[in-house]
Write a protein that holds these residues in place. Sequence first.
Motif, short mmCIF file in Angstrom:
data_model
loop_
_atom_site.label_atom_id
_atom_site.label_comp_id
_atom_site.label_asym_id
_atom_site.label_seq_id
_atom_site.Cartn_x
_atom_site.Cartn_y
_atom_site.Cartn_z
N TYR A 58 -10.42 4.11 -23.81
CA TYR A 58 -10.98 5.33 -22.78
C TYR A 58 -10.22 6.28 -22.83
CZ TYR A 58 -13.19 6.21 -18.26
OH TYR A 58 -13.86 6.79 -17.35
N ASN A 59 -11.10 7.26 -23.70
CA ASN A 59 -10.25 8.51 -24.02
C ASN A 59 -11.32 9.57 -24.05
OD1 ASN A 59 -9.29 6.14 -26.26
ND2 ASN A 59 -7.64 7.63 -25.37
N LEU A 115 -1.06 10.09 -15.68
CA LEU A 115 -2.25 11.26 -16.33
C LEU A 115 -3.40 11.11 -15.44
CD1 LEU A 115 -3.12 12.45 -19.15
CD2 LEU A 115 -4.66 10.72 -19.14
N GLN A 199 -6.86 7.95 -31.60
CA GLN A 199 -7.88 8.52 -30.52
C GLN A 199 -6.96 9.31 -29.23
OE1 GLN A 199 -7.14 5.43 -31.70
NE2 GLN A 199 -7.53 3.86 -30.29
N PHE A 214 -7.04 17.82 -19.34
CA PHE A 214 -7.23 18.75 -20.43
C PHE A 214 -6.60 19.51 -21.04
CE2 PHE A 214 -8.90 21.10 -16.66
CZ PHE A 214 -8.56 22.51 -16.87
N1 MTE Z 1 -7.45 17.73 -26.64
C1 MTE Z 1 -8.50 17.85 -27.67
N2 MTE Z 1 -8.12 18.32 -28.85
N3 MTE Z 1 -9.76 17.42 -27.35
C2 MTE Z 1 -10.07 16.98 -26.34
O1 MTE Z 1 -11.45 16.64 -26.12
N4 MTE Z 1 -9.40 16.23 -24.10
C3 MTE Z 1 -8.38 16.47 -22.73
C4 MTE Z 1 -6.82 16.07 -23.50
N5 MTE Z 1 -6.68 16.69 -24.59
C5 MTE Z 1 -9.08 16.78 -25.29
C6 MTE Z 1 -7.64 17.00 -25.64
C7 MTE Z 1 -8.77 15.47 -21.79
S1 MTE Z 1 -10.19 15.89 -21.05
C8 MTE Z 1 -8.06 14.55 -21.23
S2 MTE Z 1 -8.25 13.79 -19.70
C9 MTE Z 1 -6.81 14.02 -22.02
O2 MTE Z 1 -6.76 14.64 -23.69
C10 MTE Z 1 -7.00 12.46 -22.36
O3 MTE Z 1 -5.89 11.96 -23.33
P1 MTE Z 1 -6.07 10.39 -23.49
O4 MTE Z 1 -7.36 9.98 -24.32
O5 MTE Z 1 -4.95 10.25 -24.46
O6 MTE Z 1 -5.90 9.64 -22.25
#
Ligand code: MTE
Length: 299
Positions: A58-59, A115, A199, A214
């Motif tokens: 769930y990412n 988180l 992921q 984010f």
């Molecule tokens: N980093 C990159 N490069 N691209 C992304 O889309 N999404 C962010 C962040 N880092 C994102 C990112 C968001 S919105 C969140 S909530 C977290 O990563 C999610 O981290 P997780 O998937 O390890 O829980």
Amino acid sequence: MKLNWSDVTPKRDFLNRRAFIALGAAATIASPAVALTGRASAYSTDEKPNSFEEITNYNNFYEFGMEKTDPAAYASKLTTDPWSIEIGGMVDRPGNYDVADIAPDNALEERIYRLRCVEAWSMVIPWLGVPLSGVLKKIGVQPSAKYVAFETLTRPAEMPGLSSPFMSWPYREGLRLDEAMHPLTLLATGLYDQPMPKQNGAPIRLVVPWKYGFKSIKSIIRITLTDKQPVSTWNVLQASEYGFYANVNPQVDHPRWSQASERRIGAGLFAGRQETQMFNGYGDEVAGLYAGMDLKTYY
Ligand code: MTE
């Protein structure tokens, strides 16, 4: 209190996990599962971590697509070795640094952090990493530097989400220098005693637990010390919805939904929502960084 995830994970899950790792090692002789160990940290929460399966299925990683399941489906294509990070700007020792030099396995700490995503869901994740402050001190930050800017890799052949016109690439994020130097701010290279799953931002990503998820940018290839407030991808996309600071704040709603509560992933259908805490529960450590600032203006 110093806890490792094995202390706060029910013994049964823990043993299953160990057995799973051992199985992996036996089954893939060419690339055995590497078990890492991180020193326990006083910064870890004693809340029960989400399962490895939840954390890796769930990412949000838009470079691989918009759906929560896209990163697990497509990130395996990403080449993460070799990998270096270009550290530059207002520093004494600019250059390309290997991940192994930035975060050597024997320096890793385990940090079990909450988180909180801006979309109002949350998890608890047992990261492995090193404080960003130590890395920046070794690189030598010049007095003129006020901010730290971060950039994610862009490699269209391996990242199908980059063809989406919805976002402007590369994914970028930034912190004020004092936020970057805060002891909670982590450069993470693993979770659950294993190298970072692709992921989740392999081989190295930022983790800033008191800010919306984010800010915790994944798969970093560039870190730049600067005197200008860096670009934040979501802030550029929609400034009225996503601020540069993005501190978790139950009193400042997203224009389209409340931030007062959150859904803990894996808690079950009948668990209900839980109240979101100011600074995601890290206020004792970080509130001082924002003394005198109106957090409704600087959201
Ligand atoms: N980093 C990159 N490069 N691209 C992304 O889309 N999404 C962010 C962040 N880092 C994102 C990112 C968001 S919105 C969140 S909530 C977290 O990563 C999610 O981290 P997780 O998937 O390890 O829980």
